[in-house]
Design an enzyme around this catalytic site. Structure first.
Site, mmCIF file in Angstrom:
data_model
loop_
_atom_site.group_PDB
_atom_site.id
_atom_site.type_symbol
_atom_site.label_atom_id
_atom_site.label_comp_id
_atom_site.label_asym_id
_atom_site.label_seq_id
_atom_site.Cartn_x
_atom_site.Cartn_y
_atom_site.Cartn_z
ATOM 1 N N ALA A 14 22.767 44.785 62.819
ATOM 2 C CA ALA A 14 23.255 43.409 62.788
ATOM 3 C C ALA A 14 22.865 42.679 61.503
ATOM 4 C CB ALA A 14 22.723 42.634 63.996
ATOM 5 N N GLY A 15 22.020 43.308 60.680
ATOM 6 C CA GLY A 15 21.622 42.701 59.420
ATOM 7 C C GLY A 15 22.708 42.830 58.360
ATOM 8 N N LYS A 16 22.500 42.203 57.214
ATOM 9 C CA LYS A 16 23.517 42.204 56.164
ATOM 10 C C LYS A 16 23.787 43.616 55.650
ATOM 11 C CE LYS A 16 22.582 37.433 54.736
ATOM 12 N NZ LYS A 16 22.042 36.557 53.667
ATOM 13 N N THR A 109 14.718 51.039 53.588
ATOM 14 C CA THR A 109 13.648 50.042 53.671
ATOM 15 C C THR A 109 12.512 50.427 52.743
ATOM 16 O OG1 THR A 109 14.192 49.671 55.999
ATOM 17 C CG2 THR A 109 12.061 48.855 55.236
ATOM 18 N N HIS A 164 14.780 39.109 43.967
ATOM 19 C CA HIS A 164 15.456 39.361 45.240
ATOM 20 C C HIS A 164 15.602 38.074 46.046
ATOM 21 C CE1 HIS A 164 14.555 43.594 44.367
ATOM 22 N NE2 HIS A 164 15.436 43.904 45.304
ATOM 23 N N LYS A 168 13.418 38.993 51.669
ATOM 24 C CA LYS A 168 12.797 40.297 51.443
ATOM 25 C C LYS A 168 11.316 40.200 51.742
ATOM 26 C CE LYS A 168 12.324 44.000 48.018
ATOM 27 N NZ LYS A 168 12.661 45.034 49.038
ATOM 28 N N GLY A 174 10.386 48.155 46.171
ATOM 29 C CA GLY A 174 10.196 49.592 46.054
ATOM 30 C C GLY A 174 10.845 50.148 44.802
#
Length: 275
Positions: A14-16, A109, A164, A168, A174
């Protein structure tokens, strides 16, 4: 006989980024979305395809039952793949769960510690199961890093700035850490001191990575993902910059990773290793 499509489970659906992955997987001719995981209460039981903006529903409901979905995917004829774009606090357990079920993790991630990555590598190798951890799925970012490695042979001073969005969770990114590691592997110490520096406010000079390389992090609404590698020498500045304007730029790398991870028997870190 046609080869069975690759069953894919998306965590953080459901995230972007998750929605972009759902769309990309649904439109790939050799993949089938079999599971969509998200813990957000308001999205439970919604169709993953409709939530992602597809014109037709996929009849794959959003659920928070990861273990059940991994068990379901493990029963498919073709080995399954789990895509994870969630939070650093949960991704470690998600990866171990996937490997335990024989599902290949592809992880976007960042924020995993070196110890956690090593533990996952050991676990994946014992299980002879492929796993990909990729700080950045953009082909353009891989090219920037390669150009930075080349430039580092001729410059002794370099700093990294990563920018970012303000949602975030980890800093530095990373990708920035990976870039610094790649430069550090060149076998030289960067940024030899010419004065004794004093930080009037702690952190003003950014974070100190390996071999004297500094990383600066910016978090603002309106940004997506951006990185600069700035080299300096007497009379000149050489700047490499990559800007992301749409998350769709990551999808070719994501689809490539889904296909490649099935060929692996251990953990591989970085998109450049599978190009």
């Amino acid at each position: 006989m046609a080869q069975a499509s690759i069953p894919v489970v998306v965590i953080g659906a459901a995230g972007k980024m998750g929605r972009e992955v759902v769309k990309a997987v649904a439109q790939a001719p050799d993949m089938t979305l079999v599971g969509a995981i998200d813990t957000t209460e308001e999205h439970q039981d919604k169709d993953a395809g409709e939530l992602a903006g597809l014109s037709e529903p996929l009849e794959v409901p959003i659920t928070n039952q990861l273990e059940s979905m991994l068990a379901f995917a493990a029963q498919e004829k073709q080995p399954g793949v789990m895509i994870d774009f969630t939070h650093p606090d949960s991704v470690y357990d998600n990866i171990r769960s996937a490997i335990a079920y024989g599902i290949r993790p592809v992880v976007g991630t960042t924020g995993l510690s070196p110890q956690q990555i090593q533990e996952i590598a050991d676990f994946a190798e014992k299980a002879s199961t492929g796993c990909l951890i990729i700080p950045n799925f953009s082909i353009g970012m891989v090219l920037l890093q390669q150009a930075a490695v080349t430039a580092s042979q001729y410059f002794d001073h370099v700093e990294i700035i990563e920018l970012h969005h303000n949602q975030k969770a980890d800093a530095p990114s990373g990708t920035a850490i990976q870039t610094a590691q790649m430069l550090a592997e060149m076998g030289k110490i960067f940024n030899p001191a010419v004065v004794e520096e004093t930080e009037k406010i702690k952190g003003a000079r950014g974070s100190l990575a390996s071999e004297g390389i500094r990383i600066h992090s910016v978090r603002l609404p309106g940004l997506i993902a951006h990185q600069e590698v700035i080299f300096g020498a007497a009379g000149q500045i050489y700047t490499l910059r990559h800007d992301t304007s749409d998350r769709a730029c990551y999808m070719p790398g994501v689809l490539l990773a889904i296909r490649k991870v099935l060929q692996l028997k251990s953990l591989v870190y970085g998109l450049e290793k599978i190009l």
